[in-house]
Each structure stands twice: as structure tokens, then as C-alpha cells.
Motif scaffolding. Structure first.
Motif, short mmCIF file in Angstrom:
data_model
loop_
_atom_site.label_atom_id
_atom_site.label_comp_id
_atom_site.label_asym_id
_atom_site.label_seq_id
_atom_site.Cartn_x
_atom_site.Cartn_y
_atom_site.Cartn_z
N ARG A 16 0.84 -1.21 0.00
CA ARG A 16 0.00 0.00 0.00
C ARG A 16 0.86 1.26 0.00
O ARG A 16 0.58 2.22 -0.72
N ALA A 19 2.71 1.69 -3.36
CA ALA A 19 1.77 2.04 -4.42
C ALA A 19 1.39 3.52 -4.38
O ALA A 19 1.00 4.08 -5.41
N THR A 23 1.65 3.46 -9.52
CA THR A 23 1.71 2.11 -10.07
C THR A 23 1.61 2.22 -11.59
O THR A 23 1.13 3.23 -12.09
N THR A 278 0.67 -3.56 -9.16
CA THR A 278 -0.26 -2.86 -10.06
C THR A 278 -1.53 -2.52 -9.28
O THR A 278 -1.74 -2.99 -8.17
N ARG A 279 -2.36 -1.73 -9.91
CA ARG A 279 -3.62 -1.34 -9.29
C ARG A 279 -4.76 -1.92 -10.12
O ARG A 279 -4.68 -1.96 -11.35
N ARG A 320 -6.91 -2.25 -0.76
CA ARG A 320 -6.32 -0.93 -0.54
C ARG A 320 -6.48 -0.49 0.91
O ARG A 320 -5.70 0.31 1.41
N GLY A 365 -9.45 -0.28 -7.32
CA GLY A 365 -8.67 0.50 -6.36
C GLY A 365 -7.78 -0.36 -5.48
O GLY A 365 -6.85 0.14 -4.86
N ASP A 366 -8.08 -1.68 -5.42
CA ASP A 366 -7.19 -2.59 -4.70
C ASP A 366 -5.92 -2.78 -5.53
O ASP A 366 -5.83 -2.35 -6.68
N TYR A 367 -4.94 -3.48 -4.94
CA TYR A 367 -3.70 -3.72 -5.66
C TYR A 367 -3.59 -5.18 -6.07
O TYR A 367 -4.12 -6.06 -5.40
#
Lengths: 397, 397
Positions: A16, A19, A23, A278-279, A320, A365-367
Motif C-alpha cells: 500500500r 503504491a 503504479t 499494479t492497481r 487498498r 482501487g485494490d492492488y
């Protein structure tokens, strides 16, 4: 067979935090790099060992510097790579150039001490003109390689690397003409060879040593299998080294020649020391008989291996915010390019067919971390496709 | 079946002259670019036509500028591409953005007049927040595409592009929420579709128009088959256009709506307007049962399509001095990378297997031209692998 893969060296909080800087980003772990270097240096030999980093796997200057500091030499595949290594601070005498293309600046490289392995009769001839009376290595195509019917072989009829073993007489003719001393013999076993496969090819390759009486060292190249997925198993270098040491001992007993061994690992050293963060930029599906897609803000611009070879890389979702559940969903993961090839979840070895993976549930929005991304990702990317800029690269301690 | 391929638009003397400036070099022909643009503009329609250049095929600013000057619009696959086109001088209102990744600078792009096609419900929602009450396009995945079981499809269950056709109600819900006017419907038939295949998919796709009462234009994307090898045949755009015009006429007769047609060719416009000129840097063989290899000073760094898809490109030898004979030899051609994948002569569709070609006899120092290298070569290269620098790109008149 397929488990939910885990982060290899980052914590979720680190992902987090990193990022936040943008990203996609490649994150390399200094301690992982050092650990794999130590494993390679523990290759057991009797008469000396040189481990050369095959820098084509990842030419990041910090990685090159780190390995050089740990005592590794450099395997450069082009004059340009040799320049990059020198610029990174590597002692030129620790660099061996073994490539398909004769550098335009070969004379300059030789002057500062870069070692040269001729990969064709033409290269040997050109070297002879520049370096009459000097020492040189030759790369032999031993006539067999791992995966002979496959383009991933680096030896055998279908491989363009090195000088075909039946032309050893011509090597000696050229060497004589320019008074060259062939002090080094290079062969290469192939890629992803099993321990057994590696030994068999090594045995065949070392057989050529008797035809090069001045050779004091031999390189068996790289190609050590490295596990990325949790169900895979890496080559055990110790296990591989023992019978090779035995072969070299037998050679000594028969000939009185103590041969210094070189190995040239690339992906073995860096693969699992790199993560691509990455996102998740989109989430969509193609109906109840279709697929759940996650779209990420990286893809073939950073990692073309799944699209090209059907390569499998662990994919790990990092929410995230703090994780609330461990719910699992089957996802197909697509990259950000407007390109149907840009997919990360494909059948192993078959890039044409989608194969979704069980991943922890993700939202936009998460990675999504692509593990095992240290080798042949940043260095082999299609940077610039769709005009996307290059991913950042950072090294963490 | 296989003839000796010929140079497509350069003379042997031009090749020699251009190569003096350094190889590898991409050479693009202005007249060929203009010719293909005129072919696309001749697509027969009844109620207006926009041809958008899918710039991902080759984002060279001069090519973009040339097409814009001939009246073509731009299909941008990313915000970055839109920026490149604007920088090349394209009127932003002629650019339509249709991509997997929502640009960070979308608001700025909209402000200067770039058109937007939402490719997911998420994109539509985000657009709505930025552009309440404005016009917008949507891309539909029509549930079928050319080559459905193949990753080269851009429609169907396995394609992540566009919004699945069963979710049209959700599109209208979001549009209502933000008072968006869906004035444009985008679908895409796939890649290398035959004329017949193209028509079938077009028919299905146009069927969705009735569900978008405000749509005044529709895009059928690109994917027109283009011949590279002498034994291949390009799609005939005129032939494709006639039944599509008929479909749109029927639609008008049934609904009173005259639909403006858009097409988005990429490779159709640039493929055969580009040649990669390389130099033969080595020549070697693997014995009497093996292969004759030519090694060139380019390869997957410039053109990864053969290694990735088994793509066939004409290879033409140009002697460095005037041609003395037309002797033919069977060659395997390898690139300059230290990478077993870096081979240009592979079985069509099977990059794993070498397939030598009959070429005019070549010597080290001669030139080898890779034809059909205008699309997805410079733009989709692994520039920087083995630290090789990017190839030059020049445009000739």
C-alpha cells in the motif's frame, strides 16, 4: 493443485505504501537478491568457481552493482550491456562478452579488459584481427540441448548460438592464423533444465574440453529452473554441482588439467526478488457463462511472458484498506493495453487460452501484485505500447 | 506456395543508401501510407463515414500527422496516446478515446474536446461524474467475435473489452443518473476477420443499435485482414462496405435513423508502408542435417510478432554491392538477441518451430529487409532488451 498464492517478500502494508508513489512499479528486494547470489556462490567445485550474472535478465544498475559487490562477474550479451555494466561500476575485467552481435566498440571494450567469447567463426576471425596473440573463449553448440524440439533450446540443430561442434577444426585453423590462445570453452545447457537434464548436457559439453588443450576454464551457462508458483520446485544448485564437480575431478585425473568452472545464472538470481505492483482499475464480467475480469494498470507493457509463453506468475490481491475477508473469486486478469493478448491468466504453456485463477476478492482501487517478476519482465517489456510510460523500478532493503 | 519475396517499395539502391545511416532502421513510405488511407476513405456508406486511425499500430508523429492531414480521425487506446496525437498536431475533437484504462487526465482531455467511449460500467460512471449531461459513446461486447476460442478475439466470453451485451439496462441506469446522452455505439469485430466473418459480426453488432435510441453513429472497429506474404490476400474494404451500407439502409427504413459509420483501421493503414532494414551480421550453420542461419542486427527488439504469434513477414536479401547472382539458399533467420525466441523464420502460427525460408544467397554485410513492418513492430517492440538501443525510424517520400 492451485493454492492462493502469497506475497513473497512484501507485507500488505508495504504494498500500500509503495503504491502511493504510483503504479505500476517493480519492487526488487536487496536481501532476496543477496540470498540467491549466495546460493549460486555455494555451487560446489574443486578448482575454482566464477558466477557471472546474466544481466539480460534484469540490467538495473543497482542490481548489477549489488551482485558485483558480492563477488559475481557479469555475463554480457551485447556490447551495450557491457557498457551498462561498466557504467554501473563493474570492473571490466569481471565482464565476459558472449553475444550474437559483434560490438562496434569491441576494440575499446577489449582495451579496458572485457573478456570475449567468440560465438561464431566470423566473430573469432574478427577478434583475431583485433587481438592477435591474445586469449579468447569460444562458444560451442554441442549438438544437443535441453528441449531439442523447442525454440527455448540454446543448443542443437535449431539453435543459432555458438559454433557447431563439427567445426572445431576450423576454430583451431583461425586460432593458429592469429596466434590466439583458446583459454575458455563456453557451452550452455538450455532453459529450465531439470537437475538430471543439466547433468547429461554438462557431461556431453565437458567432453569437448579435451579438444581445447589450452582451456583453463569452462562455462556451462545458466538455465537453472526456478519456481515461481507455489506448486513448482526450483533447481537445487548444490545437487547439480556435486556430479559436475565429480566430472571435473575425473577430467583432472585423466589429463592433469584442473578446470575452473563458470556458471551464468540470470533468472535464478533475480526472478523471485522482484514484484510488480499494479492497481486494479476495472472489474467486469461476461455474463453467467463467462468470466470475471480484473483489469490492472500494467500488463504486457511490463510483463509479456504470460502472453508470449503462457508463463505462470503468482497473482496476489492486496486490498487498498485493511483486509476484512478472505473471500475467494475466480478471476481472469487482463492488462491495460488495447490488445487481446494482454492477459495474465492463461493456460500454462498455452497463451491462446484463458484460464481464470482463484484470487482473493478484489475491488477497483485494490492492488494486484505479480510475483516472480524480477527476471525478463522490466528487461523484456513492450514499454511504450499504447504509449504507456515505463513502470517505475525501486529497490528495497 | 512460397515464392521469393520482393522489396515492397524500396529499390535495392535505396536500401543501401538508407543503411549507410545505420541499421536497424524502420523506413515508412509516405505514398503507401496515403494510398491505404485513400482505400479506407473509399469505404462506401450512405450516411457519412469517419475513418479513425488506430494509432496503437504505429504512433510515429509523422504518420499521425499525415493521416490527420488526409482527413482521418484518431482512435486512441489510452490517455497517453491522445496526448501523443495532440502533440502531433491533431485537432482534439478528431480523437476518440476507447481504452481499458481511464486516463488520470481525462477531465483535461474532455475539456479540449477529445471524445470518450466508455468501455466498462465503471468507466461510464466515472465519466458521468466528470461530464454530467454530456454525450458519450459506449463499447459493447456483442457476445461473439471472430476467432472465439482464441485470445485474438476482441468480442465474446473471453474478451475483456467493452460492456457485456446483457448489461445494457445497467448502461441506461447510469446514463439516466448522470443525464448522459449515448450518442455513439462501439463494437469491434476482431482481428484478421474474413469479409464474410466481418459482415456476420457487423450484422450482430448493428442489432444493438435499436437499444440505443440516441446513437447517431456507430463504430465497427478495425481488424481488416492485411496480406503481408505474396500468397496472402488482403480484405477488400469496398467488398466489405457494400453489405454494411445495405444493413444501415435497412435500419434507416425501419427506424428513420441515419447512422454515421466509423471504422478504426490500424494495421490496414500502415503494415505494408513499413520496412525494417537490417544488416546481416553473421552466417553459420549447424551441420549437414541442420540449418543455415543468417543473424541480423535487429530482431525481437524491433519485431516480436514472429516470436510471439508465428507471424510471417517477407524477408528480402539486398546485397551490399550490386547483385551478381540470384542463387537461392534455404535460411533460418535469427535476431541479434541472446534469446532462443529471437527467430524470424518460424512455422506460421507456431513460433516454437523453426521453418527456414528460401532467400537469395546472403553474405555477412549484406542487408535483410523485413517487409510488412509498419504495424505493431516499432510500437510493440522489446526495445532495450540486451540493452540494444531503439532502431531509427525514417519516413521517405
Amino acid at each position: 493443485m492451485q493454492d492462493i498464492e502469497k506475497l513473497q517478500f512484501l507485507s500488505e502494508d508495504q504494498v500500500r505504501q509503495i503504491a502511493q508513489g504510483g503504479t505500476p512499479v517493480f519492487v526488487y528486494s536487496r536481501s532476496r537478491l543477496a540470498k540467491s547470489a549466495r546460493q549460486a556462490l555455494a555451487f560446489k567445485v574443486l578448482y575454482g568457481l566464477t558466477v557471472r550474472y546474466a544481466m539480460k535478465a534484469n540490467p538495473h544498475p543497482e542490481i548489477i552493482k549489488l551482485f558485483a559487490g558480492l563477488g559475481l562477474g557479469i555475463d554480457a550479451s551485447s556490447g551495450f550491456e557491457a557498457d551498462v555494466a561498466i557504467k554501473a561500476g563493474v570492473n571490466p575485467q569481471k565482464i565476459q562478452l558472449t553475444g550474437q552481435e559483434l560490438p562496434a566498440n569491441l576494440a575499446d571494450l577489449l582495451k579496458v579488459g572485457v573478456g570475449f567469447t567468440a560465438c561464431s567463426l566470423h566473430q573469432l576471425e574478427e577478434y583475431g584481427k583485433l587481438a592477435r596473440g591474445k586469449e579468447v573463449g569460444v562458444r560451442i553448440n554441442p549438438g544437443a540441448g535441453a528441449g531439442m524440439n523447442n525454440r527455448l533450446t540454446t543448443g542443437g540443430l535449431a539453435a543459432s548460438f555458438g559454433i557447431w561442434y563439427e567445426y572445431i577444426n576450423q576454430i583451431h585453423t583461425i586460432a593458429k592464423k592469429y596466434k590466439l590462445i583458446i583459454n575458455h570453452l563456453h557451452t550452455h545447457a538450455g532453459t529450465d533444465t531439470s537437475s538430471e537434464g543439466w547433468l547429461n548436457v554438462a557431461k556431453r559439453n565437458l567432453g569437448f574440453l579435451s579438444q581445447f588443450p589450452d582451456a583453463v576454464s569452462t562455462s556451462l551457462g545458466g538455465g537453472f529452473k526456478i519456481a515461481r508458483m507455489s506448486y513448482e520446485k526450483s533447481a537445487d544448485l548444490q545437487e547439480i554441482s556435486i556430479p559436475i564437480a565429480k566430472l571435473l575431478k575425473e577430467f583432472y585425473e585423466q589429463t592433469g588439467r584442473k578446470i575452473h568452472l563458470e556458471i551464468e545464472p540470470g533468472k535464478f538470481l533475480v526472478t523471485n526478488a522482484g514484484t510488480l505492483v499494479t492497481r486494479v482499475i476495472d472489474s467486469k464480467d461476461t455474463g453467467k457463462n463467462g468470466y470475471n475480469f480484473l483489469v490492472i494498470d500494467g500488463g504486457m507493457t511490463e510483463i509479456i511472458r504470460p502472453a508470449m509463453f503462457g508463463a505462470q506468475h503468482p497473482l496476489v490481491v492486496v486490498p487498498r484498506n485493511e483486509r476484512k475477508s478472505n473471500e475467494v473469486t475466480e478471476y481472469a486478469v487482463a492488462g491495460h493495453c488495447c490488445e487481446s493478448s494482454d492477459v495474465l491468466t492463461v493456460v500454462p504453456g498455452d497463451p491462446e487460452t484463458l484460464q481464470p485463477r482463484k484470487l482473493e476478492r478484489a475491488e477497483i482501487g485494490d492492488y494486484l501484485c505479480v510475483e516472480g517478476a524480477g527476471a525478463y519482465c522490466a528487461s523484456w517489456s513492450t514499454v511504450g505500447y499504447n504509449s504507456f510510460p515505463a513502470a517505475r523500478e525501486i529497490i528495497i532493503d
